[in-house]
Design a protein around this motif. Structure first.
Motif, short mmCIF file in Angstrom:
data_model
loop_
_atom_site.label_atom_id
_atom_site.label_comp_id
_atom_site.label_asym_id
_atom_site.label_seq_id
_atom_site.Cartn_x
_atom_site.Cartn_y
_atom_site.Cartn_z
N SER A 49 0.84 -1.18 0.00
CA SER A 49 0.00 0.00 0.00
C SER A 49 0.88 1.24 0.00
N VAL A 50 0.79 2.04 -1.06
CA VAL A 50 1.51 3.30 -1.14
C VAL A 50 0.53 4.40 -0.77
N THR A 51 0.81 5.11 0.32
CA THR A 51 -0.13 6.10 0.82
C THR A 51 0.45 7.50 0.67
N VAL A 52 -0.30 8.37 0.02
CA VAL A 52 0.11 9.76 -0.14
C VAL A 52 -0.91 10.67 0.55
N THR A 53 -2.18 10.30 0.51
CA THR A 53 -3.23 11.15 1.05
C THR A 53 -3.75 10.66 2.39
N GLU A 54 -3.16 9.63 2.95
CA GLU A 54 -3.56 9.16 4.27
C GLU A 54 -2.36 8.56 4.97
N SER A 55 -2.42 8.44 6.28
CA SER A 55 -1.32 7.89 7.04
C SER A 55 -1.37 6.37 7.03
N PRO A 56 -0.28 5.71 7.39
CA PRO A 56 -0.32 4.25 7.52
C PRO A 56 -1.40 3.79 8.48
N GLY A 57 -1.60 4.53 9.57
CA GLY A 57 -2.65 4.16 10.52
C GLY A 57 -4.03 4.20 9.90
N ASP A 58 -4.29 5.22 9.08
CA ASP A 58 -5.57 5.30 8.38
C ASP A 58 -5.76 4.11 7.45
N ARG A 59 -4.68 3.72 6.77
CA ARG A 59 -4.73 2.59 5.86
C ARG A 59 -5.09 1.31 6.61
N VAL A 60 -4.49 1.13 7.77
CA VAL A 60 -4.75 -0.06 8.59
C VAL A 60 -6.19 -0.07 9.10
N ARG A 61 -6.65 1.09 9.58
CA ARG A 61 -8.02 1.15 10.09
C ARG A 61 -9.03 0.88 8.99
N GLN A 62 -8.75 1.35 7.78
CA GLN A 62 -9.65 1.08 6.66
C GLN A 62 -9.75 -0.41 6.39
N TRP A 63 -8.59 -1.07 6.43
CA TRP A 63 -8.58 -2.53 6.21
C TRP A 63 -9.40 -3.22 7.29
N GLN A 64 -9.18 -2.85 8.55
CA GLN A 64 -9.86 -3.50 9.66
C GLN A 64 -11.37 -3.29 9.62
N GLN A 65 -11.81 -2.11 9.15
CA GLN A 65 -13.22 -1.79 9.13
C GLN A 65 -13.98 -2.42 7.97
#
Length: 210
Positions: A49-65
């Motif tokens: 996951s390459v994130t430019v507009t969100e943080s790694p934490g946001d990416r993880v929370r999206q996956w979990q949700q």
């Protein structure tokens, strides 16, 4: 509100790249993003996951949700466009990535596409080296903010190289772009690099292939 009229990720084959056109504000792209990275439940998945507009934490929370499965391995590559963002403390995010093998990396200069490309290639090598049978999935979110730091021509060449590399590794990859942030010519230029485009039609996500 956005929904999936039908699962889209399952219609993509290994080595294909698609462009997801979604506005940065006002649209929840989580359903389509998670559909594209969790399409093949029959094999273990490794996610980049390459994130430019969100943080790694946001990416993880999206996956979990939004996902009911977790990748066997994951690398979150954060392109840090703001000082003091979550990327400055990746360890906290890393421990929340719900999979066996996880890492968080940071590229501090969004204008350094060479550095970003090296980090992506390195992450791909690591994710594919452990288990050959794992399906590699890639999410790049998003191309739009990078155009504030590099020219359209530079980003086009960069994405062209990435798409070829993802195809070579057999990944199923998708790139996000905010169509409201660019003129039609810019969006049309990047469309030529992809096997298909995903966008909303009457509130539902649809895939159009070339």
């Amino acid at each position: 509100m956005s929904t999936l009229s039908a699962p889209i990720g399952g219609s993509l084959s290994p080595g294909e790249n698609v462009l997801v056109l979604d506005p940065e504000f006002g649209v929840d792209e989580s359903p389509i993003c998670m559909d594209l990275v969790t399409a093949d439940r029959s094999v273990e998945q490794a996610m980049l996951s390459v994130t430019v507009t969100e943080s790694p934490g946001d990416r993880v929370r999206q996956w979990q949700q939004h996902a009911d499965t977790t990748p066997a391995a994951a690398t979150v590559l954060d392109v840090d466009t703001s000082m003091g963002s979550a990327a400055s403390n990746p360890t906290a995010d890393e421990h929340r990535i719900p999979c066996e093998s996880a890492s968080v990396r940071t590229v501090s200069d969004p204008s350094n596409l060479t550095k970003l490309g090296i980090e992506i290639t390195s992450a791909l090598d690591e994710l594919t080296a452990a288990e050959e049978d794992r399906r590699l999935v890639v999410c790049f979110r998003s191309l739009s903010p990078l155009l504030q730091y590099v020219s359209r021509e530079e980003l086009f060449k960069f994405v062209h190289l990435l798409a070829d590399e993802f195809a070579r590794t057999g990944a199923i990859a998708h790139f996000h772009m905010d169509p409201t942030a660019h003129d039609e010519q810019t969006v049309a230029t990047f469309l030529h690099l992809f096997d298909g485009v995903v966008e909303r039609d009457d509130g539902a996500w649809e895939l159009r292939t070339r």
